[in-house]
Design a protein around this motif. Structure first.
Motif, PDB file in Angstrom:
ATOM      1  N   LEU A 218      33.861  48.950  36.257  1.00 55.61           N
ATOM      2  CA  LEU A 218      33.350  47.830  37.050  1.00 55.61           C
ATOM      3  C   LEU A 218      32.732  48.305  38.360  1.00 55.61           C
ATOM      4  O   LEU A 218      31.692  47.786  38.780  1.00 55.61           O
ATOM      5  CB  LEU A 218      34.457  46.818  37.323  1.00 55.61           C
ATOM      6  CG  LEU A 218      34.956  46.040  36.100  1.00 55.61           C
ATOM      7  CD1 LEU A 218      36.137  45.163  36.465  1.00 55.61           C
ATOM      8  CD2 LEU A 218      33.844  45.213  35.489  1.00 55.61           C
TER       9      LEU A 218
ATOM     10  N   SER B 109      28.968  47.550  39.983  1.00 56.71           N
ATOM     11  CA  SER B 109      28.979  46.684  41.164  1.00 56.71           C
ATOM     12  C   SER B 109      27.624  46.576  41.859  1.00 56.71           C
ATOM     13  O   SER B 109      27.299  45.525  42.404  1.00 56.71           O
ATOM     14  CB  SER B 109      30.053  47.126  42.155  1.00 56.71           C
ATOM     15  OG  SER B 109      29.738  48.385  42.702  1.00 56.71           O
TER      16      SER B 109
ATOM     17  N   ILE C 213      25.835  43.601  40.387  1.00 55.64           N
ATOM     18  CA  ILE C 213      26.481  42.293  40.414  1.00 55.64           C
ATOM     19  C   ILE C 213      25.965  41.507  41.619  1.00 55.64           C
ATOM     20  O   ILE C 213      26.042  41.967  42.747  1.00 55.64           O
ATOM     21  CB  ILE C 213      28.017  42.437  40.468  1.00 55.64           C
ATOM     22  CG1 ILE C 213      28.519  43.095  39.173  1.00 55.64           C
ATOM     23  CG2 ILE C 213      28.683  41.079  40.686  1.00 55.64           C
ATOM     24  CD1 ILE C 213      29.972  43.521  39.211  1.00 55.64           C
TER      25      ILE C 213
ATOM     26  N   HIS D   3      26.541  37.853  41.660  1.00 58.14           N
ATOM     27  CA  HIS D   3      27.333  36.637  41.775  1.00 58.14           C
ATOM     28  C   HIS D   3      28.703  36.826  41.122  1.00 58.14           C
ATOM     29  O   HIS D   3      28.838  37.581  40.153  1.00 58.14           O
ATOM     30  CB  HIS D   3      26.624  35.446  41.126  1.00 58.14           C
ATOM     31  CG  HIS D   3      25.392  35.050  41.839  1.00 58.14           C
ATOM     32  ND1 HIS D   3      24.187  35.693  41.653  1.00 58.14           N
ATOM     33  CD2 HIS D   3      25.167  34.093  42.765  1.00 58.14           C
ATOM     34  CE1 HIS D   3      23.279  35.150  42.433  1.00 58.14           C
ATOM     35  NE2 HIS D   3      23.847  34.175  43.117  1.00 58.14           N
ATOM     36  N   TYR D   4      29.650  36.107  41.644  1.00 55.69           N
ATOM     37  CA  TYR D   4      31.011  36.075  41.119  1.00 55.69           C
ATOM     38  C   TYR D   4      31.321  34.615  40.815  1.00 55.69           C
ATOM     39  O   TYR D   4      31.124  33.749  41.661  1.00 55.69           O
ATOM     40  CB  TYR D   4      31.977  36.636  42.161  1.00 55.69           C
ATOM     41  CG  TYR D   4      33.428  36.482  41.819  1.00 55.69           C
ATOM     42  CD1 TYR D   4      34.021  37.292  40.854  1.00 55.69           C
ATOM     43  CD2 TYR D   4      34.215  35.541  42.461  1.00 55.69           C
ATOM     44  CE1 TYR D   4      35.369  37.159  40.539  1.00 55.69           C
ATOM     45  CE2 TYR D   4      35.560  35.403  42.158  1.00 55.69           C
ATOM     46  CZ  TYR D   4      36.125  36.216  41.200  1.00 55.69           C
ATOM     47  OH  TYR D   4      37.453  36.070  40.885  1.00 55.69           O
TER      48      TYR D   4
ATOM     49  N   ASN E 145      37.156  35.004  35.264  1.00 53.87           N
ATOM     50  CA  ASN E 145      36.489  35.559  36.433  1.00 53.87           C
ATOM     51  C   ASN E 145      35.273  36.275  35.849  1.00 53.87           C
ATOM     52  O   ASN E 145      35.426  37.130  34.978  1.00 53.87           O
ATOM     53  CB  ASN E 145      37.386  36.556  37.164  1.00 53.87           C
ATOM     54  CG  ASN E 145      38.641  35.904  37.680  1.00 53.87           C
ATOM     55  OD1 ASN E 145      38.594  35.009  38.502  1.00 53.87           O
ATOM     56  ND2 ASN E 145      39.786  36.346  37.170  1.00 53.87           N
TER      57      ASN E 145
ATOM     58  N   TYR F  59      31.588  38.321  36.480  1.00 56.81           N
ATOM     59  CA  TYR F  59      30.668  39.053  37.347  1.00 56.81           C
ATOM     60  C   TYR F  59      29.280  38.944  36.729  1.00 56.81           C
ATOM     61  O   TYR F  59      29.094  39.262  35.560  1.00 56.81           O
ATOM     62  CB  TYR F  59      31.097  40.518  37.457  1.00 56.81           C
ATOM     63  CG  TYR F  59      32.535  40.633  37.903  1.00 56.81           C
ATOM     64  CD1 TYR F  59      32.883  40.440  39.230  1.00 56.81           C
ATOM     65  CD2 TYR F  59      33.543  40.881  36.981  1.00 56.81           C
ATOM     66  CE1 TYR F  59      34.205  40.513  39.631  1.00 56.81           C
ATOM     67  CE2 TYR F  59      34.867  40.964  37.373  1.00 56.81           C
ATOM     68  CZ  TYR F  59      35.191  40.771  38.704  1.00 56.81           C
ATOM     69  OH  TYR F  59      36.511  40.833  39.105  1.00 56.81           O
TER      70      TYR F  59
ATOM     71  N   PRO G 207      28.766  37.831  46.384  1.00 60.21           N
ATOM     72  CA  PRO G 207      29.649  38.744  47.109  1.00 60.21           C
ATOM     73  C   PRO G 207      29.016  39.186  48.429  1.00 60.21           C
ATOM     74  O   PRO G 207      27.851  39.551  48.474  1.00 60.21           O
ATOM     75  CB  PRO G 207      29.806  39.932  46.168  1.00 60.21           C
ATOM     76  CG  PRO G 207      29.352  39.447  44.838  1.00 60.21           C
ATOM     77  CD  PRO G 207      28.368  38.352  45.095  1.00 60.21           C
TER      78      PRO G 207
ATOM     79  N   GLN H 205      32.756  43.221  47.710  1.00 63.37           N
ATOM     80  CA  GLN H 205      32.500  43.559  46.308  1.00 63.37           C
ATOM     81  C   GLN H 205      33.721  44.221  45.652  1.00 63.37           C
ATOM     82  O   GLN H 205      34.150  43.819  44.585  1.00 63.37           O
ATOM     83  CB  GLN H 205      31.267  44.471  46.221  1.00 63.37           C
ATOM     84  CG  GLN H 205      30.765  44.680  44.830  1.00 63.37           C
ATOM     85  CD  GLN H 205      29.897  43.542  44.355  1.00 63.37           C
ATOM     86  OE1 GLN H 205      30.204  42.375  44.553  1.00 63.37           O
ATOM     87  NE2 GLN H 205      28.806  43.875  43.718  1.00 63.37           N
TER      88      GLN H 205
ATOM     89  N   LEU I  60      36.578  41.752  45.100  1.00 67.98           N
ATOM     90  CA  LEU I  60      36.348  40.839  43.986  1.00 67.98           C
ATOM     91  C   LEU I  60      36.560  41.533  42.644  1.00 67.98           C
ATOM     92  O   LEU I  60      37.111  40.951  41.714  1.00 67.98           O
ATOM     93  CB  LEU I  60      34.941  40.249  44.052  1.00 67.98           C
ATOM     94  CG  LEU I  60      34.700  39.227  45.157  1.00 67.98           C
ATOM     95  CD1 LEU I  60      33.232  38.834  45.202  1.00 67.98           C
ATOM     96  CD2 LEU I  60      35.576  37.998  44.982  1.00 67.98           C
ATOM     97  N   LEU I  61      36.124  42.784  42.533  1.00 68.38           N
ATOM     98  CA  LEU I  61      36.314  43.531  41.286  1.00 68.38           C
ATOM     99  C   LEU I  61      37.798  43.749  41.014  1.00 68.38           C
ATOM    100  O   LEU I  61      38.257  43.627  39.887  1.00 68.38           O
ATOM    101  CB  LEU I  61      35.578  44.862  41.342  1.00 68.38           C
ATOM    102  CG  LEU I  61      34.056  44.762  41.331  1.00 68.38           C
ATOM    103  CD1 LEU I  61      33.438  46.131  41.569  1.00 68.38           C
ATOM    104  CD2 LEU I  61      33.552  44.172  40.040  1.00 68.38           C
TER     105      LEU I  61
END
Length: 180
Positions: free
Chosen positions: A19, A23, A26, A28-29, A104, A106, A142, A147, A150-151
């Protein structure tokens, strides 16, 4: 990502390392709740709910792909699909009774013209209207220094031994990134 042979098992570090490498893509979360609750359910019931939720997610994912890129999402999936890495949370029988089993997610490789609110509207249509799931959705972009947090948040159940929290079968990672 470290390739694992049959005698090796994935670890939470393997998942997070993978992940972390994604990153940079990515943007949006998203959190999408379901109508399934694991609280005080037996393992067989939870497994059945999780199986059904993964099917519902696959349906919503395919709808989302089509809404974003039309039939191109099927014809050129390595170019015209969003980056989509889903993890499942809340699959333990001791989970909070107020919180559903949820995803959740990503996201990346989205058309730049879309706002965060546009993305939420599209996902809500696919998740609620098409996959018939709960209209309890949260989305954010994020912030630069969040970041990593969130991961790690999306894989927290892996830290406690639930390595199946990453929904690998519903993961999409395009080889080429779009320049919309």
């Amino acid at each position: 990502m470290v390739l694992l042979n049959k005698s090796m098992k994935a670890t939470v570090e393997d998942i997070r390392d993978f992940l972390d490498k994604q990153s940079q893509h990515i943007t949006h979360y998203l959190v999408a709740h379901s109508y399934y609750f694991a609280y005080h359910k037996d393992a067989v019931s939870i497994e059945r709910m999780t199986f059904n939720l993964r099917k519902d997610f696959r349906h919503a994912r395919n709808c989302f792909n089509k809404e974003l890129y039309g039939n191109g999402a099927r014809r050129k999936p390595q170019l015209l699909q969003p980056l989509l890495i889903p993890t499942i949370e809340g699959t333990k029988e001791i989970a909070n009774p107020q919180i559903s089993i949820h995803y959740n997610i990503y996201l990346g490789n989205l058309p730049k013209i879309l706002t965060t609110e546009d993305i939420k509207t599209l996902w809500t249509y696919c998740w609620v209207d098409k996959a018939k799931q709960k209209n309890d959705i949260y989305i954010t972009e994020p912030v630069a220094n969040t970041q990593s947090h969130l991961l790690h948040y999306g894989t927290k159940e892996a830290q406690f031994g639930n390595l199946s929290c990453w929904d690998f079968e519903n993961t999409q990672i395009p080889l080429q990134r779009t320049k919309h």
